[in-house]
Write a protein that holds these residues in place. Structure first.
Motif, short mmCIF file in Angstrom:
data_model
loop_
_atom_site.label_atom_id
_atom_site.label_comp_id
_atom_site.label_asym_id
_atom_site.label_seq_id
_atom_site.Cartn_x
_atom_site.Cartn_y
_atom_site.Cartn_z
N ASP A 242 41.18 45.05 28.12
CA ASP A 242 41.56 44.20 29.24
C ASP A 242 42.71 43.29 28.83
OD1 ASP A 242 39.61 45.23 30.97
OD2 ASP A 242 38.09 43.89 30.13
N ARG A 286 44.08 47.01 32.94
CA ARG A 286 43.29 47.64 31.90
C ARG A 286 44.16 48.67 31.19
NH1 ARG A 286 37.68 49.93 33.51
NH2 ARG A 286 37.09 49.14 31.45
N HIS A 363 43.47 46.42 37.49
CA HIS A 363 42.11 45.96 37.23
C HIS A 363 41.32 46.00 38.52
CE1 HIS A 363 38.81 43.58 35.56
NE2 HIS A 363 39.33 43.83 34.38
#
Length: 370
Positions: A242, A286, A363
């Motif tokens: 992340d 991500r 994300h």
């Protein structure tokens, strides 16, 4: 003769649950096409709709140019192989294979010829007078396949056919099925949750999730260029990190990164990794990278730093679990031919990413950016 299969906005619901949600794609004549996904994703429901076992709430299924929605199952000329083989235990192998031909009231001589040819093709002719209980799992699966193919179907449907076999036998059977399918040039639609099976056998794969198709492509495309974070995580092993998208000058991005413009991802505890945006985006993202696309170096070479937490020897390669800063970990595969250094638990290492193999996803929704 085989058919192409086309789905047009195909939908199937069970009460409030939508099992198949507006699917639109085509399967080519003679293609080995796999529907891949986790349990409950809708893949078996879709297969049963093709066979005519399940009703259709909306949309169409076409074989070539013929709409099949109202055509009963027994008129579709489909062969089907099930997970549990569905072989009649009270019949010999020969009679099991002949069953569908007798139901079609073919002449005895033709039935004998077709059954004999199919038993030879499946390499089970010497078992023709045995009962199913006298055969191994792999041999029983060959009987089930012979019975499905002896009727000369225009489409072959296979629902998790190898899941009850041991690992070695699964490999042997998937090779046999692929060879037979190519020899007969029959359109084959294969359902499985086993990603390795799908990659090894398919001409193309549709990856399903929660009733929708996330991506369709060749095994190489699905593995190398996953269109969503779900596909990246479901096919093979993928590390997800992340991070936050930042501008190339290191300042926090407040606007939108434009397609094709160089940007970077700031990953907590790892550092800044340069990427190139393919789609406009901003904010949290991500980063996905395969274990074989990360390389370990000696610490202090300007790479992100980590600690070896786990070492697993797997024959031709060694799998390392590396703890990075910020509580994130990655799996790294190093092949024996590429390295002479065996790392130990606790060793400090540098971590180098293959920048040409990184994938970046928005994300949350998981759509590919890079």
């Amino acid at each position: 003769m085989s058919h192409s299969v086309t789905f047009r906005n195909l939908t199937k619901k069970y009460g409030d649950n939508t099992a198949v949600d507006g699917i639109d794609f085509s399967i080519k004549e003679g293609e080995f096409f796999t529907i891949l996904g986790p349990s409950g994703c809708g893949k078996t429901t879709l297969l049963r709709m093709i066979a005519g076992f399940n009703s259709i709430e909306d949309g169409q299924i076409l074989f070539d140019d013929r709409v099949m929605n109202e055509i009963p199952a027994y008129q579709r000329n489909i062969g089907m192989v099930f997970q549990n083989y569905a072989i009649f235990p009270h019949m010999t192998i020969q009679k099991n294979v002949a069953y569908g031909l007798k139901a079609r009231k073919l002449p005895k001589a033709e039935i004998a010829d077709r059954v004999g040819d199919m038993l030879k093709l499946m390499h089970i002719e010497k078992y023709r007078d045995r009962d199913p209980s006298q055969l191994s799992g792999g041999q029983q699966q060959r009987v089930a396949l012979a019975r499905a193919l002896v009727i000369h179907p225009t489409i072959l449907l296979m629902d998790e056919p190898l899941s009850n076999l041991d690992a070695k036998l699964r490999i042997d059977m998937r090779i046999a099925i692929k060879k037979i399918q190519k020899d007969l040039n029959i359109t084959t639609i294969y359902v499985t949750h086993d990603q390795e099976e799908a990659l090894a056998m398919s001409d193309r794969i549709a990856v399903m999730n929660a009733g929708i198709v996330e991506q369709i492509g060749t095994p190489q495309e699905i593995y190398s260029k996953p269109a969503t974070a779900f596909v990246a995580g479901f096919i093979g092993t993928t590390n997800f990190l992340d991070g936050t998208l930042i501008a190339v000058d290191g300042s926090a991005t407040t606007g939108t990164a434009e397609p094709g413009k160089p940007v970077a991802v700031d990953i907590k505890g790892v550092g800044t990794i340069p990427v190139g945006a393919r789609k406009s985006t901003t904010g949290d993202v991500r980063l996905a990278v395969r274990p074989e696309d990360i390389h370990l170096t000696e610490p202090g070479e300007g790479e992100p730093q980590g600690r070896v937490a786990l070492v697993t020897f797997l024959g031709d390669y060694i799998s390392y679990e590396i703890e990075l800063g910020g509580g994130q970990t990655v799996e790294v595969n190093e092949y024996a031919k590429d390295t002479a250094v065996l790392r130990a638990v606790g060793d400090r290492v540098g971590v180098r990413f293959n920048l040409g193999k990184l994938h970046l996803y928005r994300h949350g929704e998981g759509e590919a950016i890079v």
